[in-house]
Design an enzyme around this catalytic site. Structure first.
Site, short mmCIF file in Angstrom:
data_model
loop_
_atom_site.label_atom_id
_atom_site.label_comp_id
_atom_site.label_asym_id
_atom_site.label_seq_id
_atom_site.Cartn_x
_atom_site.Cartn_y
_atom_site.Cartn_z
N LYS A 110 15.62 87.86 55.14
CA LYS A 110 16.21 88.93 54.34
C LYS A 110 17.28 88.41 53.39
CE LYS A 110 19.20 92.29 53.43
NZ LYS A 110 20.63 92.14 53.09
N ASP A 122 15.45 95.37 54.61
CA ASP A 122 16.53 95.55 55.57
C ASP A 122 16.33 96.88 56.29
OD1 ASP A 122 17.12 97.43 53.68
OD2 ASP A 122 19.27 97.09 53.74
N PRO A 129 13.90 92.15 49.31
CA PRO A 129 14.57 92.12 50.61
C PRO A 129 14.23 93.36 51.43
CG PRO A 129 16.13 91.75 48.79
CD PRO A 129 14.85 92.21 48.18
N HIS A 173 17.62 99.78 55.83
CA HIS A 173 17.46 100.97 54.97
C HIS A 173 16.06 101.04 54.38
CE1 HIS A 173 21.68 101.75 55.43
NE2 HIS A 173 22.00 100.57 54.93
N ARG A 190 29.83 84.81 61.99
CA ARG A 190 29.43 84.25 60.69
C ARG A 190 30.31 83.09 60.26
NH1 ARG A 190 30.15 89.13 61.23
NH2 ARG A 190 28.53 90.76 61.16
#
Length: 287
Positions: A210, A229, A227, A231, A168
């Site tokens: 996302k 994701d 969003p 979960h 990142r």
DNA sequence: ACCCAGGTGCTGC
DNA sequence: GCAGCACATGGG
């Protein structure tokens, strides 16, 4: 001092995963950081709060940041009584507000969030603030503001090394550079139509579908952003498709299902997302 | 050693 | 459009 404030629970907001620089202090005290500002919330009762910040900052900044100018009672009443999972999630998540965070901070924070767990995300952001942010002294101790894009690139691409950012690092560097040359002010960004705001975000390196939705929801004032994701996919698979716990579905299948199950909540789909995300997250982490 | 985390970029079809 | 893979790092 805030009195008779309903649907506002700092603890729920702190644990909801939309903000990484909000911390629990002692005895119902919360510290909230945004840019170079800090707010201390002391919970006196369920509906009474003492908000400690610079004079005039409450009306001009924190009130809107905490989304306290929105009436949340109408949303709760609109939940489908047939949807038992959402009823439970809504009940559990009562008190969550969708924050209006500053855009650049939200961009960098959610670029970091990918493929990381929340405690680890918090550590990375703290480290970034400590290295590149402005130092502030206070009675409660020293703290750091969130870095500007200029500060983040000031030591070159290698200046970001050693903070456990992994791959990142490049995303943060590239996005900061691009933001310096073609970034919009928060006011300009907020004035954009939904689709243009999303395309703008997607044009930065490290921001995909996302993360863009997280920024739209948590910093972009778009109450309908949803969003999806890992979960959310697992919730859909388990609660709305009858699959076994842990079984996953594709992101495209998940998006169709979101439209099917939650499309009726147009106007506050993002709040619905936070209810179910926070509920699921509490279940996983065992709160 | 293995698997997973609030995914994205890139390639190839 | 969609699948397959590489990408760092920390934690179970």
């Amino acid at each position: 001092m805030l009195k008779n404030t309903d649907y506002f629970n700092p603890g729920k907001i702190c644990d909801s995963g939309q903000i990484f620089r909000m911390y629990r202090g002692e005895e119902s005290v919360f510290f909230v950081y945004s840019g170079n500002r800090r707010l201390i919330i002391r919970c006196l009762s369920e509906h009474e709060f003492e908000l400690d910040c610079d004079e005039s900052e409450y009306e001009s900044y924190w009130k809107h940041f905490l989304d306290l100018d929105r009436d949340y009672s109408t949303f709760v009443d609109k939940v489908d009584k047939e949807d038992s999972f959402l009823l439970r999630a809504c009940d559990w998540g009562s008190g969550i507000r969708i924050l209006n965070q500053n855009v650049f901070e939200t961009m960098i924070s959610f670029i970091i969030s990918q493929q990381k767990q929340i405690p680890s995300i918090r550590k990375c952001i703290e480290a970034l603030c400590a290295r590149f942010g402005e130092r502030h002294e206070s009675r409660e101790g020293a703290w750091y503001g969130f870095p500007t894009p200029e500060s983040l690139v000031s030591k070159g691409p290698e200046g970001l090394a050693g903070l456990s950012l992994g791959y990142r690092e490049r995303y943060i560097y590239e996005t900061s550079m691009a933001y310096i040359t073609r970034g919009l002010s928060d006011a300009e960004f907020l004035a954009l139509p939904y689709d243009e705001a999303k395309q703008y975000l997607l044009s930065f390196c490290g921001i995909g579908e996302k993360v863009a939705n997280c920024i739209l929801l948590f910093g972009g004032g778009r109450f309908d952003a949803f969003p999806v994701d890992v979960h959310i996919r697992q919730i859909l698979a388990r609660e709305y498709m009858g699959l076994k716990p842990g079984e996953d579905i594709s992101t495209s299948a998940a998006r169709k299902l979101v439209e099917e199950k939650f499309g009726r909540y147009a106007g506050f789909k993002g709040l619905v997302q936070q209810w179910i995300f926070a509920y699921e997250y509490s279940r996983i982490t065992g709160q």
